[in-house]
Design a protein around this motif. Structure first.
Motif, PDB file in Angstrom:
ATOM      1  N   UNK A 169       0.832  -1.211   0.000  1.00  0.00           N
ATOM      2  CA  UNK A 169       0.000   0.000   0.000  1.00  0.00           C
ATOM      3  C   UNK A 169       0.866   1.261   0.000  1.00  0.00           C
ATOM      4  N   UNK A 170       1.901   1.288   0.824  1.00  0.00           N
ATOM      5  CA  UNK A 170       2.774   2.467   0.884  1.00  0.00           C
ATOM      6  C   UNK A 170       3.524   2.665  -0.427  1.00  0.00           C
ATOM      7  N   UNK A 171       4.067   1.579  -0.988  1.00  0.00           N
ATOM      8  CA  UNK A 171       4.784   1.697  -2.258  1.00  0.00           C
ATOM      9  C   UNK A 171       3.880   2.114  -3.399  1.00  0.00           C
ATOM     10  N   UNK A 216       1.400   8.447  -7.124  1.00  0.00           N
ATOM     11  CA  UNK A 216       1.209   9.896  -7.022  1.00  0.00           C
ATOM     12  C   UNK A 216       2.514  10.656  -7.235  1.00  0.00           C
ATOM     13  N   UNK A 217       3.662  10.060  -6.842  1.00  0.00           N
ATOM     14  CA  UNK A 217       4.944  10.706  -7.068  1.00  0.00           C
ATOM     15  C   UNK A 217       5.031  12.084  -6.420  1.00  0.00           C
ATOM     16  N   UNK A 265       8.456  12.056  -2.323  1.00  0.00           N
ATOM     17  CA  UNK A 265       9.625  12.628  -1.652  1.00  0.00           C
ATOM     18  C   UNK A 265       9.496  12.534  -0.133  1.00  0.00           C
ATOM     19  N   UNK A 266       8.323  12.872   0.396  1.00  0.00           N
ATOM     20  CA  UNK A 266       8.113  12.818   1.845  1.00  0.00           C
ATOM     21  C   UNK A 266       8.213  11.392   2.371  1.00  0.00           C
ATOM     22  N   UNK A 267       7.560  10.468   1.669  1.00  0.00           N
ATOM     23  CA  UNK A 267       7.609   9.064   2.089  1.00  0.00           C
ATOM     24  C   UNK A 267       9.045   8.533   2.072  1.00  0.00           C
ATOM     25  N   UNK A 268       9.807   8.893   1.037  1.00  0.00           N
ATOM     26  CA  UNK A 268      11.166   8.389   0.920  1.00  0.00           C
ATOM     27  C   UNK A 268      12.051   8.857   2.077  1.00  0.00           C
ATOM     28  N   UNK A 269      11.880  10.113   2.470  1.00  0.00           N
ATOM     29  CA  UNK A 269      12.690  10.605   3.593  1.00  0.00           C
ATOM     30  C   UNK A 269      12.305   9.898   4.889  1.00  0.00           C
ATOM     31  N   UNK A 270      11.008   9.654   5.079  1.00  0.00           N
ATOM     32  CA  UNK A 270      10.569   8.948   6.289  1.00  0.00           C
ATOM     33  C   UNK A 270      11.083   7.510   6.296  1.00  0.00           C
ATOM     34  N   UNK A 303       7.807  -0.141  -9.618  1.00  0.00           N
ATOM     35  CA  UNK A 303       6.863  -0.640 -10.614  1.00  0.00           C
ATOM     36  C   UNK A 303       5.748   0.366 -10.883  1.00  0.00           C
ATOM     37  N   UNK A 304       5.284   1.038  -9.851  1.00  0.00           N
ATOM     38  CA  UNK A 304       4.218   2.020 -10.042  1.00  0.00           C
ATOM     39  C   UNK A 304       4.738   3.272 -10.733  1.00  0.00           C
ATOM     40  N   UNK A 305       5.974   3.675 -10.422  1.00  0.00           N
ATOM     41  CA  UNK A 305       6.557   4.824 -11.125  1.00  0.00           C
ATOM     42  C   UNK A 305       6.688   4.528 -12.615  1.00  0.00           C
TER      43      UNK A 305
END
Length: 369
Positions: free
Chosen positions: A187-189, A195-196, A201-206, A252-254
């Protein structure tokens, strides 16, 4: 229920992979048997016939008084006096000479010339549970023999019974952790990749901060403060393990979010949630399934490592990691090391072979003859 053409093709591909198919059958049999561990290995009888009535001690509590004894505590079915009371129908002569009364009842059906209603006890195949402390004629750990097929550990507990219960515990722990971490991670990925932008960006930093957390040390600290149990360990493993699938699902979603069918679905007004999980996620399943063997085996390894270090489940639990620790501490008892090694080797190999077959079955580029 008939399978769809796509799923039917996947099932045919899986069956064509003989190693995965037979691994699934072997693992299903082993895990299925372990689900009935209380019926296979137990220090309580499966059935007791006393004065014409049937009792199931492995499911229900029966005091000693239910069989003509004196105490309200649970009957000690392995005690000679209790065995004698059951077989002789509650004869009070059992308190003086239980072995003699048993032989007399089995030979003549009488006690001191008085006819009694003969009872019987049906024991499991392995008459020991994982926490049964056995009376041994030699020092523990004892070598394998006709009574204890894989020997006993250093506290005189039957190794085979602990392996059966430990196998069930390890597999159940790994499957629960894998399912929960996969749901959260997928779900998170999916949200990140679909949405990208700022969301990604926020998720990646967390995730970078969360991934840098020394989870093993935190679990050890928690175990030192709070008594550890199965569900607490599942929760901690899920909290620190959900990031494993985020990267592959995000990639995969990107990649897929700019495909023509995704743009067409957006133009038709299809909701983002439907596009993500009905149309894009199936295309990301191959990459996701590739990671599942590592999550499953990693969960089993983590549980074993924590139990080996003494920060996992309580020592009374049927833990394979605790068995490994005993093998390390008792080098003079090689059967402990061999049992632990072959149990882990067989279990992990079967799981890896199964998930390899599942991965290949979902891969549209692979078709087996």
């Amino acid at each position: 229920m008939a399978l769809s053409p796509l799923n039917a093709r996947r099932w045919r591909n899986f069956k064509s992979n003989r190693r995965a198919f037979w691994s699934l059958w072997i693992f299903a049999v082993l895990f299925g048997l372990s689900l009935f561990a209380e019926v296979i290995a137990n220090d309580k009888p499966l059935l007791v016939s006393y004065r014409g009535e049937l009792h199931m001690p492995f499911l229900r509590f029966y005091p000693e008084t239910a069989f003509g004894g004196d105490f309200q505590t649970e009957a000690a079915y392995r005690d000679p006096e209790v065995k004698c009371l059951i077989i002789s129908g509650g004869s009070q002569a059992c308190w003086d000479d239980p072995e003699g009364v048993i032989e007399q009842v089995q030979a003549t059906g009488t006690v001191d010339g008085e006819k009694v209603e003969k009872g019987w006890i049906l024991w499991p195949l392995i008459p020991f549970s994982y926490n049964t402390i056995n009376d041994l004629e030699t020092a523990a750990p004892s070598a394998p023999d006709s009574t204890h097929w894989l020997g006993t550990d250093d506290t005189a507990r039957d190794v085979l019974a602990r392996v059966i219960f430990g196998f069930r515990l390890s597999v159940a722990f790994a499957l629960i952790v894998t399912v929960t971490t996969s749901i959260i991670g997928v779900a998170a990925g999916a949200v990140q990749g679909y949405f990208g932008g700022l969301v990604d960006l926020t998720f990646q930093r967390l995730i970078e901060l969360w991934g840098a957390t020394p989870n093993l040390y935190i679990i050890i600290i928690v175990a030192a403060i709070i008594p550890m149990n199965f569900w607490l360990l599942v929760a901690l493993s899920t909290i620190f393990g959900w990031t494993a699938l985020v990267g592959v699902v995000r990639a995969e979603f990107l990649r897929a979010r700019n495909f023509e069918y995704v743009r067409a679905a957006k133009a038709l007004g299809v909701r983002d949630r439907v596009i993500m999980f009905r149309h894009v996620l199936p295309n990301a399943m191959v990459a996701t399934l590739t990671m599942l063997p590592f999550i499953v085996t990693g969960a089993i390894g983590s549980l074993a490592a924590l139990d080996f270090l003494g920060f996992g489940l309580p020592s009374s639990s049927p833990s394979l990691g605790e068995l490994t620790m005993q093998a390390k501490q008792n080098l003079q008892a090689p059967w402990l090391a061999f049992t632990a090694f072959f149990t882990f080797a067989i279990m992990l190999s079967l799981l890896v072979f199964i998930f390899e077959g599942v991965r290949d079955a979902f891969d549209p580029r692979k078709t087996f003859a």
